[in-house]
Design a protein around this motif. Structure first.
Motif, PDB file in Angstrom:
ATOM      1  N   THR A  92      29.082 -15.816  32.165  1.00  8.93           N
ATOM      2  CA  THR A  92      30.382 -15.232  31.847  1.00  8.93           C
ATOM      3  C   THR A  92      30.516 -13.850  32.463  1.00  8.93           C
ATOM      4  O   THR A  92      31.558 -13.503  33.027  1.00  8.93           O
ATOM      5  CB  THR A  92      30.591 -15.186  30.330  1.00  8.93           C
ATOM      6  N   SER A  93      29.463 -13.053  32.405  1.00 15.83           N
ATOM      7  CA  SER A  93      29.492 -11.719  33.011  1.00 15.83           C
ATOM      8  C   SER A  93      29.694 -11.799  34.520  1.00 15.83           C
ATOM      9  O   SER A  93      30.459 -11.019  35.098  1.00 15.83           O
ATOM     10  CB  SER A  93      28.207 -10.956  32.693  1.00 15.83           C
ATOM     11  N   VAL A  94      29.016 -12.733  35.156  1.00 17.29           N
ATOM     12  CA  VAL A  94      29.169 -12.923  36.605  1.00 17.29           C
ATOM     13  C   VAL A  94      30.601 -13.359  36.924  1.00 17.29           C
ATOM     14  O   VAL A  94      31.228 -12.844  37.852  1.00 17.29           O
ATOM     15  CB  VAL A  94      28.146 -13.947  37.143  1.00 17.29           C
ATOM     16  N   ALA A  95      31.132 -14.295  36.155  1.00 17.13           N
ATOM     17  CA  ALA A  95      32.491 -14.790  36.394  1.00 17.13           C
ATOM     18  C   ALA A  95      33.518 -13.681  36.195  1.00 17.13           C
ATOM     19  O   ALA A  95      34.462 -13.548  36.985  1.00 17.13           O
ATOM     20  CB  ALA A  95      32.794 -15.965  35.462  1.00 17.13           C
ATOM     21  N   ARG A  96      33.356 -12.878  35.157  1.00 19.28           N
ATOM     22  CA  ARG A  96      34.292 -11.777  34.905  1.00 19.28           C
ATOM     23  C   ARG A  96      34.245 -10.761  36.035  1.00 19.28           C
ATOM     24  O   ARG A  96      35.288 -10.260  36.475  1.00 19.28           O
ATOM     25  CB  ARG A  96      33.972 -11.116  33.572  1.00 19.28           C
ATOM     26  N   ARG A 154      33.235 -19.461  45.000  1.00 13.79           N
ATOM     27  CA  ARG A 154      32.139 -19.189  45.943  1.00 13.79           C
ATOM     28  C   ARG A 154      31.234 -18.072  45.434  1.00 13.79           C
ATOM     29  O   ARG A 154      30.008 -18.175  45.512  1.00 13.79           O
ATOM     30  CB  ARG A 154      32.697 -18.820  47.316  1.00 13.79           C
ATOM     31  N   ARG A 155      31.825 -17.001  44.922  1.00 14.29           N
ATOM     32  CA  ARG A 155      31.032 -15.847  44.489  1.00 14.29           C
ATOM     33  C   ARG A 155      30.158 -16.183  43.285  1.00 14.29           C
ATOM     34  O   ARG A 155      28.990 -15.822  43.237  1.00 14.29           O
ATOM     35  CB  ARG A 155      31.980 -14.685  44.168  1.00 14.29           C
ATOM     36  N   VAL A 156      30.706 -16.883  42.301  1.00 12.48           N
ATOM     37  CA  VAL A 156      29.925 -17.261  41.116  1.00 12.48           C
ATOM     38  C   VAL A 156      28.801 -18.205  41.512  1.00 12.48           C
ATOM     39  O   VAL A 156      27.664 -18.054  41.058  1.00 12.48           O
ATOM     40  CB  VAL A 156      30.829 -17.883  40.027  1.00 12.48           C
ATOM     41  N   THR A 157      29.086 -19.164  42.386  1.00  8.59           N
ATOM     42  CA  THR A 157      28.053 -20.089  42.857  1.00  8.59           C
ATOM     43  C   THR A 157      26.970 -19.340  43.616  1.00  8.59           C
ATOM     44  O   THR A 157      25.778 -19.576  43.413  1.00  8.59           O
ATOM     45  CB  THR A 157      28.671 -21.190  43.732  1.00  8.59           C
ATOM     46  N   GLU A 158      27.394 -18.442  44.497  1.00  9.59           N
ATOM     47  CA  GLU A 158      26.446 -17.655  45.303  1.00  9.59           C
ATOM     48  C   GLU A 158      25.528 -16.801  44.428  1.00  9.59           C
ATOM     49  O   GLU A 158      24.322 -16.743  44.657  1.00  9.59           O
ATOM     50  CB  GLU A 158      27.257 -16.752  46.237  1.00  9.59           C
ATOM     51  N   SER A 203      24.961 -17.078  40.992  1.00 10.91           N
ATOM     52  CA  SER A 203      24.274 -17.723  39.875  1.00 10.91           C
ATOM     53  C   SER A 203      23.576 -19.026  40.249  1.00 10.91           C
ATOM     54  O   SER A 203      22.660 -19.450  39.554  1.00 10.91           O
ATOM     55  CB  SER A 203      25.271 -18.019  38.752  1.00 10.91           C
ATOM     56  N   GLY A 204      24.045 -19.676  41.309  1.00  4.11           N
ATOM     57  CA  GLY A 204      23.516 -20.990  41.657  1.00  4.11           C
ATOM     58  C   GLY A 204      24.145 -22.106  40.844  1.00  4.11           C
ATOM     59  O   GLY A 204      23.810 -23.269  41.024  1.00  4.11           O
ATOM     60  N   ALA A 205      25.064 -21.775  39.938  1.00  3.22           N
ATOM     61  CA  ALA A 205      25.713 -22.780  39.091  1.00  3.22           C
ATOM     62  C   ALA A 205      26.676 -23.627  39.928  1.00  3.22           C
ATOM     63  O   ALA A 205      27.294 -23.131  40.859  1.00  3.22           O
ATOM     64  CB  ALA A 205      26.475 -22.096  37.959  1.00  3.22           C
ATOM     65  N   GLN A 206      26.777 -24.897  39.592  1.00  2.00           N
ATOM     66  CA  GLN A 206      27.674 -25.824  40.270  1.00  2.00           C
ATOM     67  C   GLN A 206      29.007 -25.847  39.527  1.00  2.00           C
ATOM     68  O   GLN A 206      29.108 -26.406  38.447  1.00  2.00           O
ATOM     69  CB  GLN A 206      27.065 -27.225  40.277  1.00  2.00           C
ATOM     70  N   LEU A 207      30.039 -25.245  40.112  1.00  2.00           N
ATOM     71  CA  LEU A 207      31.361 -25.221  39.507  1.00  2.00           C
ATOM     72  C   LEU A 207      32.230 -26.313  40.123  1.00  2.00           C
ATOM     73  O   LEU A 207      32.184 -26.540  41.330  1.00  2.00           O
ATOM     74  CB  LEU A 207      32.045 -23.872  39.727  1.00  2.00           C
ATOM     75  N   SER A 208      33.015 -26.977  39.298  1.00  2.00           N
ATOM     76  CA  SER A 208      33.937 -27.995  39.790  1.00  2.00           C
ATOM     77  C   SER A 208      35.286 -27.376  40.137  1.00  2.00           C
ATOM     78  O   SER A 208      35.955 -27.823  41.063  1.00  2.00           O
ATOM     79  CB  SER A 208      34.145 -29.088  38.742  1.00  2.00           C
ATOM     80  N   ARG A 209      35.679 -26.367  39.365  1.00  2.00           N
ATOM     81  CA  ARG A 209      36.980 -25.749  39.593  1.00  2.00           C
ATOM     82  C   ARG A 209      37.074 -24.412  38.869  1.00  2.00           C
ATOM     83  O   ARG A 209      36.274 -24.114  37.986  1.00  2.00           O
ATOM     84  CB  ARG A 209      38.110 -26.669  39.150  1.00  2.00           C
TER      85      ARG A 209
END
Length: 127
Positions: free
Chosen positions: A26-30, A98-102, A104-110
């Protein structure tokens, strides 16, 4: 000595697992959303949902906009902020994903974005 030792796989001897907490994600996404939309991270609300095994990110956030009197004097100020609110929100989705994936490595769908308000500012966005 000119020889080298045997190659060691980066995964050798690294048994176990890593987990990234929801709070950290959540912190990374924010932070990624704040960067993309020109607002402070504390003004961004992020929620997660399962989307067939991937993560769906939902954001509620204000967006930085130029003051209307400044736009009336110089309509080019809108372009200096990255375009219309709609165009910026659409572009931000891909950038945030792209930034959150880069990071955290988390796989986001949308990434879903709801603009909750305008943060009027005089500064131009720097890209």
């Amino acid at each position: 000595m000119s020889g080298t030792g045997p190659a060691v796989s980066p995964r050798a001897g690294l048994a176990g697992h890593n987990r990234i907490s929801t709070q950290a994600l959540t912190s990374v996404a924010r932070a990624a959303a704040a960067e993309a939309l020109g607002v402070p991270p504390q003004d961004v609300r992020a929620d997660w949902a399962d989307d067939d095994g991937l993560l769906a990110l939902s954001l509620i956030t204000p967006i930085a906009v130029p003051a209307l009197p400044a736009v009336l004097r110089d309509p080019g100020r809108v372009a200096g902020f990255g375009g219309s609110i709609w165009d910026r929100a659409v572009a931000a989705k891909g950038n945030i994903l792209r930034r959150v994936t880069e990071l955290s490595g988390a796989q986001l769908s949308r990434v879903d974005i709801r603009i909750s308000g305008a943060a009027v500012t005089e500064r131009r966005r720097v890209r």
